[in-house]
Design a protein around this motif. Structure first.
Motif, PDB file in Angstrom:
ATOM      1  N   VAL A   1     -16.402  -6.905   0.946  1.00  0.00           N
ATOM      2  CA  VAL A   1     -15.368  -6.859  -0.100  1.00  0.00           C
ATOM      3  C   VAL A   1     -14.291  -7.906   0.202  1.00  0.00           C
ATOM      4  O   VAL A   1     -13.903  -8.094   1.352  1.00  0.00           O
ATOM      5  N   TYR A   2     -13.816  -8.578  -0.853  1.00  0.00           N
ATOM      6  CA  TYR A   2     -12.689  -9.498  -0.725  1.00  0.00           C
ATOM      7  C   TYR A   2     -11.506  -8.906  -1.473  1.00  0.00           C
ATOM      8  O   TYR A   2     -11.633  -8.536  -2.644  1.00  0.00           O
ATOM      9  N   ILE A   3     -10.359  -8.838  -0.801  1.00  0.00           N
ATOM     10  CA  ILE A   3      -9.116  -8.382  -1.425  1.00  0.00           C
ATOM     11  C   ILE A   3      -8.118  -9.518  -1.286  1.00  0.00           C
ATOM     12  O   ILE A   3      -7.747  -9.902  -0.170  1.00  0.00           O
ATOM     13  N   GLY A   4      -7.689 -10.067  -2.429  1.00  0.00           N
ATOM     14  CA  GLY A   4      -6.809 -11.222  -2.456  1.00  0.00           C
ATOM     15  C   GLY A   4      -5.371 -10.905  -2.079  1.00  0.00           C
ATOM     16  O   GLY A   4      -5.009  -9.750  -1.844  1.00  0.00           O
ATOM     17  N   PRO A   5      -4.525 -11.938  -2.056  1.00  0.00           N
ATOM     18  CA  PRO A   5      -3.124 -11.753  -1.695  1.00  0.00           C
ATOM     19  C   PRO A   5      -2.351 -10.975  -2.759  1.00  0.00           C
ATOM     20  O   PRO A   5      -2.672 -11.028  -3.942  1.00  0.00           O
ATOM     21  N   ASP A   6      -1.344 -10.258  -2.294  1.00  0.00           N
ATOM     22  CA  ASP A   6      -0.416  -9.512  -3.159  1.00  0.00           C
ATOM     23  C   ASP A   6      -1.081  -8.428  -3.985  1.00  0.00           C
ATOM     24  O   ASP A   6      -0.605  -8.080  -5.066  1.00  0.00           O
ATOM     25  N   VAL A   7      -2.189  -7.874  -3.526  1.00  0.00           N
ATOM     26  CA  VAL A   7      -2.858  -6.768  -4.218  1.00  0.00           C
ATOM     27  C   VAL A   7      -2.181  -5.462  -3.820  1.00  0.00           C
ATOM     28  O   VAL A   7      -1.902  -5.237  -2.640  1.00  0.00           O
ATOM     29  N   LEU A   8      -1.894  -4.601  -4.802  1.00  0.00           N
ATOM     30  CA  LEU A   8      -1.311  -3.296  -4.534  1.00  0.00           C
ATOM     31  C   LEU A   8      -2.416  -2.248  -4.576  1.00  0.00           C
ATOM     32  O   LEU A   8      -3.084  -2.097  -5.602  1.00  0.00           O
ATOM     33  N   LEU A   9      -2.616  -1.568  -3.461  1.00  0.00           N
ATOM     34  CA  LEU A   9      -3.575  -0.470  -3.376  1.00  0.00           C
ATOM     35  C   LEU A   9      -2.787   0.820  -3.231  1.00  0.00           C
ATOM     36  O   LEU A   9      -2.147   1.046  -2.204  1.00  0.00           O
ATOM     37  N   ASP A  10      -2.822   1.653  -4.251  1.00  0.00           N
ATOM     38  CA  ASP A  10      -2.125   2.931  -4.235  1.00  0.00           C
ATOM     39  C   ASP A  10      -3.092   3.962  -3.661  1.00  0.00           C
ATOM     40  O   ASP A  10      -4.148   4.199  -4.236  1.00  0.00           O
ATOM     41  N   LEU A  11      -2.737   4.557  -2.546  1.00  0.00           N
ATOM     42  CA  LEU A  11      -3.655   5.474  -1.873  1.00  0.00           C
ATOM     43  C   LEU A  11      -3.203   6.923  -1.955  1.00  0.00           C
ATOM     44  O   LEU A  11      -3.578   7.734  -1.113  1.00  0.00           O
ATOM     45  N   ALA A  12      -2.443   7.291  -2.991  1.00  0.00           N
ATOM     46  CA  ALA A  12      -2.053   8.688  -3.175  1.00  0.00           C
ATOM     47  C   ALA A  12      -3.262   9.547  -3.535  1.00  0.00           C
ATOM     48  O   ALA A  12      -3.301  10.732  -3.253  1.00  0.00           O
ATOM     49  N   MET A  64       0.832  -1.186   0.000  1.00  0.00           N
ATOM     50  CA  MET A  64       0.000   0.000   0.000  1.00  0.00           C
ATOM     51  C   MET A  64       0.874   1.246   0.000  1.00  0.00           C
ATOM     52  O   MET A  64       1.888   1.276   0.674  1.00  0.00           O
ATOM     53  N   ASN A  65       0.467   2.230  -0.760  1.00  0.00           N
ATOM     54  CA  ASN A  65       1.073   3.553  -0.695  1.00  0.00           C
ATOM     55  C   ASN A  65       0.223   4.328   0.299  1.00  0.00           C
ATOM     56  O   ASN A  65      -0.843   4.807  -0.033  1.00  0.00           O
ATOM     57  N   HIS A  66       0.688   4.428   1.530  1.00  0.00           N
ATOM     58  CA  HIS A  66      -0.136   5.060   2.549  1.00  0.00           C
ATOM     59  C   HIS A  66       0.573   6.236   3.218  1.00  0.00           C
ATOM     60  O   HIS A  66       0.477   6.428   4.424  1.00  0.00           O
ATOM     61  N   GLU A  67       1.273   7.035   2.401  1.00  0.00           N
ATOM     62  CA  GLU A  67       1.912   8.230   2.932  1.00  0.00           C
ATOM     63  C   GLU A  67       0.892   9.162   3.571  1.00  0.00           C
ATOM     64  O   GLU A  67       1.198   9.887   4.500  1.00  0.00           O
ATOM     65  N   LEU A  68      -0.327   9.151   3.056  1.00  0.00           N
ATOM     66  CA  LEU A  68      -1.396   9.992   3.591  1.00  0.00           C
ATOM     67  C   LEU A  68      -2.283   9.213   4.561  1.00  0.00           C
ATOM     68  O   LEU A  68      -3.393   9.633   4.871  1.00  0.00           O
ATOM     69  N   GLY A  69      -1.823   8.059   5.009  1.00  0.00           N
ATOM     70  CA  GLY A  69      -2.644   7.215   5.868  1.00  0.00           C
ATOM     71  C   GLY A  69      -3.694   6.500   5.039  1.00  0.00           C
ATOM     72  O   GLY A  69      -3.536   6.307   3.840  1.00  0.00           O
ATOM     73  N   LEU A  70      -4.781   6.147   5.679  1.00  0.00           N
ATOM     74  CA  LEU A  70      -5.855   5.428   4.996  1.00  0.00           C
ATOM     75  C   LEU A  70      -7.022   6.341   4.638  1.00  0.00           C
ATOM     76  O   LEU A  70      -8.091   5.868   4.253  1.00  0.00           O
ATOM     77  N   SER A  71      -6.814   7.650   4.716  1.00  0.00           N
ATOM     78  CA  SER A  71      -7.909   8.602   4.488  1.00  0.00           C
ATOM     79  C   SER A  71      -8.470   8.544   3.066  1.00  0.00           C
ATOM     80  O   SER A  71      -9.620   8.911   2.848  1.00  0.00           O
ATOM     81  N   ASN A  72      -7.695   8.069   2.094  1.00  0.00           N
ATOM     82  CA  ASN A  72      -8.162   7.999   0.709  1.00  0.00           C
ATOM     83  C   ASN A  72      -8.850   6.676   0.369  1.00  0.00           C
ATOM     84  O   ASN A  72      -9.264   6.474  -0.762  1.00  0.00           O
ATOM     85  N   LEU A  73      -8.949   5.777   1.329  1.00  0.00           N
ATOM     86  CA  LEU A  73      -9.506   4.444   1.073  1.00  0.00           C
ATOM     87  C   LEU A  73     -10.926   4.325   1.607  1.00  0.00           C
ATOM     88  O   LEU A  73     -11.194   4.613   2.767  1.00  0.00           O
ATOM     89  N   ARG A  74     -11.832   3.887   0.736  1.00  0.00           N
ATOM     90  CA  ARG A  74     -13.216   3.590   1.115  1.00  0.00           C
ATOM     91  C   ARG A  74     -13.535   2.183   0.608  1.00  0.00           C
ATOM     92  O   ARG A  74     -13.509   1.938  -0.594  1.00  0.00           O
TER      93      ARG A  74
END
Length: 130
Positions: free
Chosen positions: A16-27, A1-11
């Motif tokens: 929801v199912y999120i599988g292994p090795d998924v990249l979530l970019d939260l910029a 995860m790109n979480h420089e801004l924390g998790l504030s950009n994630l909803r």
């Protein structure tokens, strides 16, 4: 995860199912709708930047931006698919394994390829070649 801004950009919606090795970019903002499945090794990018903060000269031609990414309700993203900044999937979309989504796609279709294109409606009988 790109979480420089924390998790504030994630909803993330319910169920929801999120599988292994998924990249979530939260910029930028990332929305995943209720009951959607993100299969293994998918990449969901919310921004692009060729390296502006490192002085990369390409940033003059490709300025950084963070436009977000959205997955509607009841979607299924196949293994290894990539959703780029600005991608929006309507409800009940299916994205085939390894597909590249780079724009807004209406719900209710199965998408495949690079770039992803509609190959049939969800629920339509699939025609198999002999």
């Amino acid at each position: 995860m790109n979480h420089e801004l924390g998790l504030s950009n994630l909803r993330i919606g319910q169920g929801v199912y999120i599988g292994p090795d998924v990249l979530l970019d939260l910029a930028g903002p990332l929305l995943i709708g209720d009951r959607s499945t993100i299969s293994a090794r998918c990449v969901l990018l919310t921004h692009h930047d060729p390296g502006a903060s490192q002085g990369n000269s390409l940033a003059q031609h490709f300025p950084p931006s963070a436009g977000g990414c959205e997955v509607g309700m009841d979607c299924w993203i196949g293994a290894g698919a990539i959703l780029l900044e600005g991608a929006e999937l309507g409800a009940q979309s299916v994205v085939g394994a390894g597909a590249l989504v780079r724009s807004k796609l209406p719900g209710g279709f199965v998408y495949a390829g690079s770039p992803a294109r509609a190959i049939r409606r969800v629920g339509a009988k699939q025609v198999r070649e002999p």
